[in-house]
Scaffold this active site. Sequence first.
Site, PDB file in Angstrom:
ATOM      1  CG  ASP A   1      -0.404   0.004   2.517  1.00  0.00           C
ATOM      2  OD1 ASP A   1       0.830  -0.095   2.617  1.00  0.00           O
ATOM      3  OD2 ASP A   1      -1.162   0.098   3.510  1.00  0.00           O
ATOM      4  CB  SER A   2       4.562   1.832  -0.122  1.00  0.00           C
ATOM      5  OG  SER A   2       4.836   0.788  -1.035  1.00  0.00           O
TER       6      SER A   2
ATOM      7  CG  ASP B   1       0.332  -3.962   2.234  1.00  0.00           C
ATOM      8  OD1 ASP B   1       0.243  -4.716   3.224  1.00  0.00           O
ATOM      9  OD2 ASP B   1       1.169  -3.039   2.145  1.00  0.00           O
TER      10      ASP B   1
ATOM     11  CE  LYS C   1       3.209  -5.747   3.658  1.00  0.00           C
ATOM     12  NZ  LYS C   1       2.736  -4.683   4.588  1.00  0.00           N
TER      13      LYS C   1
ATOM     14  CD  GLU D   1       0.901  -1.486   8.133  1.00  0.00           C
ATOM     15  OE1 GLU D   1       0.571  -0.735   9.081  1.00  0.00           O
ATOM     16  OE2 GLU D   1       1.312  -1.054   7.038  1.00  0.00           O
TER      17      GLU D   1
ATOM     18  CD  GLU E   1       8.292  -0.240   7.071  1.00  0.00           C
ATOM     19  OE1 GLU E   1       7.329  -0.951   6.744  1.00  0.00           O
ATOM     20  OE2 GLU E   1       8.461   0.918   6.651  1.00  0.00           O
TER      21      GLU E   1
HETATM   22  O1  KIV Z   1       3.556  -1.054   1.464  1.00  0.00           O
HETATM   23  C1  KIV Z   1       4.686  -1.532   1.323  1.00  0.00           C
HETATM   24  O2  KIV Z   1       5.368  -1.342   0.308  1.00  0.00           O
HETATM   25  C2  KIV Z   1       5.201  -2.337   2.431  1.00  0.00           C
HETATM   26  C3  KIV Z   1       6.655  -2.653   2.422  1.00  0.00           C
HETATM   27  C4  KIV Z   1       7.398  -1.475   2.884  1.00  0.00           C
HETATM   28  C5  KIV Z   1       6.973  -3.850   3.239  1.00  0.00           C
HETATM   29  O3  KIV Z   1       4.477  -2.667   3.327  1.00  0.00           O
END
Ligand code: KIV
Length: 264
Positions: free
Chosen positions: A43-44, A82, A112, A114, A180
């Site tokens: 989600d970056s 994510d 994924k 968090e 992270e």
């Molecule tokens: O959103 C993302 O790119 C991430 C990575 C930094 C692990 O969660």
Amino acid sequence: MKMTPAAFRALKGKEPIPTLTASDTPTARLVDAAGIPLILVGDSLGMTVLGFDSTLSVTLDHMLHHTAAVARGVKNALVVADMPFMTYQVNDDEAVRNAGRFLQEAGADAVKLEGGAERAGLVKRLVQNGIPVMAHIGLTPQSVKELGYKVQGRGDAAAEKMKNDAKALAEAGAFAIVLEACPAPLAQAITESVPVPTIGIGAGAGCDGQILVLNDMLGIFTEFTPKFVKVYARLGEQMRQAFEQYAQDVRTRAFPAPEHTYKD
Ligand code: KIV
């Protein structure tokens, strides 16, 4: 051969595992062709692709759209999507339904999310329902309002908490854990204490694998480059030069040339 969560998990203790993010089809195709075994649709992308100032603005629809694009470009890598902010925090029923959409509609292989031990129950339920989960602890960008973008796990109590979080997530069935922005000795201790691969980003060389955000490592997203990023190419600069050259060529009528032109 197509990577599975079980095969990825079995990479622990072998060679260090390189992983990357991607958010579109042609880039995912290139990452896959380079033999990277896991591609995260992180989600970056909210910042690196969509222009938001944090990941909090990223929606389920954004992530489904980009995950589907990545999945269309990948033959072998494990595609992990994510789960964005507020798609798994409200309750577990909603989380299972949303996670399922990544597999059913977008072609992801896993999701994924968090969070630490407080997410163990959800991770267990997702895995029991056939949804493989990669966990993510340490600096968790969806908690930016609470934690900021700060190195996590410093001091005995915080380090102990991270170790317990990793243990709980591995026991709940996560097939890998992203660590992270935490001190390298802590990441190494966690790596040695869990049976699943740890994938570090700003967590030192003692992790089982590494991940970088693709736009950071290619020098395309340059608004902010964290200390832990190694920039492997300056594509942003090359792109700017190409755009300037193109503009000049059009203005001077150097482009299109005869070889770019249809006759009669
Ligand atoms: O959103 C993302 O790119 C991430 C990575 C930094 C692990 O969660």
